[in-house]
Motif scaffolding. Structure first.
Motif, short mmCIF file in Angstrom:
data_model
loop_
_atom_site.label_atom_id
_atom_site.label_comp_id
_atom_site.label_asym_id
_atom_site.label_seq_id
_atom_site.Cartn_x
_atom_site.Cartn_y
_atom_site.Cartn_z
N LYS A 420 -6.77 10.08 2.05
CA LYS A 420 -8.19 10.41 2.15
C LYS A 420 -9.02 9.23 2.63
O LYS A 420 -10.25 9.27 2.64
CB LYS A 420 -8.71 10.89 0.79
N GLY A 421 -8.31 8.15 3.00
CA GLY A 421 -9.00 6.99 3.53
C GLY A 421 -9.54 6.04 2.47
O GLY A 421 -10.26 5.09 2.80
N LYS A 422 -9.18 6.28 1.21
CA LYS A 422 -9.65 5.41 0.14
C LYS A 422 -8.66 4.25 -0.06
O LYS A 422 -7.45 4.44 0.10
CB LYS A 422 -9.81 6.20 -1.16
N PRO A 423 -9.16 3.07 -0.45
CA PRO A 423 -8.27 1.91 -0.66
C PRO A 423 -7.24 2.19 -1.76
O PRO A 423 -7.59 2.75 -2.81
CB PRO A 423 -9.22 0.78 -1.06
N LEU A 424 -6.01 1.79 -1.53
CA LEU A 424 -4.96 1.94 -2.55
C LEU A 424 -5.04 0.87 -3.61
O LEU A 424 -4.62 1.09 -4.76
CB LEU A 424 -3.59 1.88 -1.87
N ILE A 460 2.82 6.52 1.84
CA ILE A 460 2.12 7.64 1.20
C ILE A 460 2.15 7.45 -0.31
O ILE A 460 3.20 7.20 -0.91
CB ILE A 460 2.78 8.98 1.57
N LEU A 461 0.98 7.59 -0.95
CA LEU A 461 0.88 7.38 -2.39
C LEU A 461 1.74 8.36 -3.16
O LEU A 461 1.67 9.57 -2.94
CB LEU A 461 -0.58 7.53 -2.84
#
Length: 544
Positions: A420-424, A460-461
């Motif tokens: 979703k483009g959020k920082p990991l 991928i998370l």
């Protein structure tokens, strides 16, 4: 009634063949009546016969014959030579000054090892392989259903189109069948390999069953078990069924109207099986004093030596068994190394926070591998593909954190955001460490965020672990073992968290730890913990 052929007759003496058996010679394995005992012992008066009541036969250990002195039996065991010996051997110069014990002293120890191995084969390894075989078979059945549904969807869509497109419909179905057959053939081959391992394990169990209750030392010493080759489990093959994407009937080419089938996949990278056994109680084996004021990191060079780094500019190599300092290397910049790692070829790698570089020590010379611009390197680890993973954060006002994969000095991959483009990873904080799991997942301990973030090989998370609810989680060093367990140091709770490859908590390792910081694991799954304040490395055994 023939005493040798009748199953109803009592046991007879092997010498006179008439009298009822009363005694037994455990040395010669001969049944005797009382009258024949003397006759049996007379021909060789110097031979030591073990005569016992018939009911107690086989109670005397069967000593092995000496390979050097054929008429002697081995009643002693030589520690230095690791062999059984007779009295003549002991008196020879070959064993001068060696330490001996009676062979009966190691009898129980040898039996216990064999029984333990038998239990592990029967109760742990064998059921695990059975579960793996069942899993593959279930997946094959599921593939049959999914591919059947896929064929039905293609057929239904084809019926809505003109006859001229029948040829293309058949072509698509043929492609699907070919994909299915390819995947099933691959899974069948995988299943055949697993079943072969199961048959081999059954043979091992049968071999142990044949000897585990025996007192025959020759047989016991002949048992050679090799459990390690079964403990390394086969990869779990994960298949991805292609999807049918129907096209709409418009003024387009027939191929577009029919649609397309997405490519199939059959991979073994992201997931692997785990051995199904409970972890034993962790045990502290060795403690090594390092001499730093504060101790940060530890990395295994091999199963006998470890590198350490602390609050000065030296990295020290210690002997694990002796606890002695073998050598020291000074960081080229004169500053404290941020993290250390060891490559597959045995070279030391360290990150230099102040010089924004990743350095390698080869043949006593320090070389700069990676020079960063606007990024500061923190944790570093070696991977199974011989790449390096480096976690770093930006030194500008817009703080960012990312993991970068390098092949030599070449950047191959960047992992920074989720789908979703959020920082990991968190945008601030100094303490971040990275490790690669056996299933190729990339595991990061993010102390500022108080969590462990795990992504797959593609970035991928997969999951985020935040510790148990009853403790304030503060992770530091991170490492993984041969079972794809993820271990991370919890510095303020004085423990190590063990989670499985899917992020499920398994247990804590405590072992009187004080401020655990850096972690590493050797090839035998021994855990090494660098303790921050008491500046000791503790070696801990926590797996079977």
């Amino acid at each position: 009634m023939d005493p040798h052929t009748s199953a109803q007759d009592v046991s007879r003496c092997d010498l006179c063949e008439t009298a009822v058996v009363q005694m037994h010679c455990d040395t010669c394995l001969v049944n005797l009546c009382m009258a024949c005992v003397g006759d049996h012992m007379m021909p060789d008066q110097f031979k030591k016969h073990e005569i016992v009541p018939f009911q107690l036969r086989k109670s005397t250990p069967l000593y092995p014959r000496c390979t050097t002195h054929s008429k002697e039996r081995c009643e002693m065991y030589c520690y230095q030579c690791d062999i059984s010996v007779c009295n003549t051997c002991i008196a020879s110069d070959h064993h001068l000054g060696h330490k001996f014990i009676t062979i009966l002293q190691i009898l129980d120890e040898k039996k216990n090892k064999i029984i333990k191995a038998h239990t592990e084969l029967k109760e742990t390894i064998y059921p695990t392989y059975q579960d793996i075989a069942s899993d593959v078979q279930n997946r094959m059945s599921q593939l049959e259903k999914e591919y059947g549904d896929l064929s039905t969807a293609i057929t239904k869509h084809g019926e809505d189109l003109h006859r001229e497109i029948d040829k293309l419909v058949k072509k698509l179905k043929a492609e699907v069948d070919e994909m299915k057959n390819t995947q099933l053939q691959t899974l069948q081959k995988h299943l055949d390999e697993i079943n072969k391992k199961i048959f081999d394990i059954e043979d091992e169990i049968d071999a142990v069953n044949a000897t585990k209750d025996s007192n025959d030392l020759s047989k016991l010493f002949s048992v050679k078990l090799s459990l390690d080759k079964y403990k390394k489990l086969p990869p779990k093959i994960v298949s991805c069924t292609p999807k049918f994407m129907p096209g709409k009937v418009q003024e387009k080419e027939l191929h577009d109207m029919i649609g397309a089938v997405t490519p199939s996949s059959l991979t073994s990278g992201d997931y692997c099986y785990s051995m199904k056994f409970s972890l034993p109680e962790p045990e502290s084996v060795t403690t090594i004093y390092t001499g730093y004021r504060y101790l940060y990191n530890v990395a295994c060079l091999n199963d006998e030596e470890i590198w350490t780094s602390g609050d000065d500019n030296t990295m020290k190599l210690f002997s694990i068994n002796q606890g002695s300092l073998l050598k020291s290397i000074t960081a080229k910049s004169g500053k404290i190394p941020c993290d250390i790692a060891v490559t597959k070829s045995g070279d030391l790698v360290y990150t230099d926070y102040h010089k924004k570089s990743v350095n390698i020590v080869k043949n006593k010379k320090t070389e700069k591998m990676i020079k960063l611009q606007n990024w500061i390197p923190l944790g570093v680890c070696n991977t199974s593909s011989l790449d390096l993973l480096v976690i770093m954060y930006s030194d500008d006002d817009n703080k960012q954190t990312k993991v970068v994969r390098y092949s030599g000095s070449t950047e191959k991959q960047t992992i920074q955001f989720d789908d979703k483009g959020k920082p990991l990873y968190s945008s601030s904080g100094y303490y971040r460490y990275v490790a690669e799991n056996r299933n190729l997942d990339i595991c990061v301990s993010d102390s500022h965020a108080r969590e462990v973030v795990v992504v797959n090989q593609a970035g991928i998370l997969r999951f985020v672990y935040t510790g148990e609810q009853n403790k304030s989680f503060c992770p530091r060093g991170i490492t993984t073992d041969s079972q794809s367990h993820i271990l991370t140091a919890d510095i303020y709770n004085d423990c190590i968290h063990i989670i499985d490859q899917d992020g499920q908590f398994i247990r804590y390792i405590e072992c009187a730890l004080k401020n655990p910081y850096g972690l590493c694991i050797d090839t035998n799954d021994n855990l090494f913990v660098a303790q921050y304040r008491n500046i000791q490395v503790k070696k801990i055994k926590y797996l079977q």
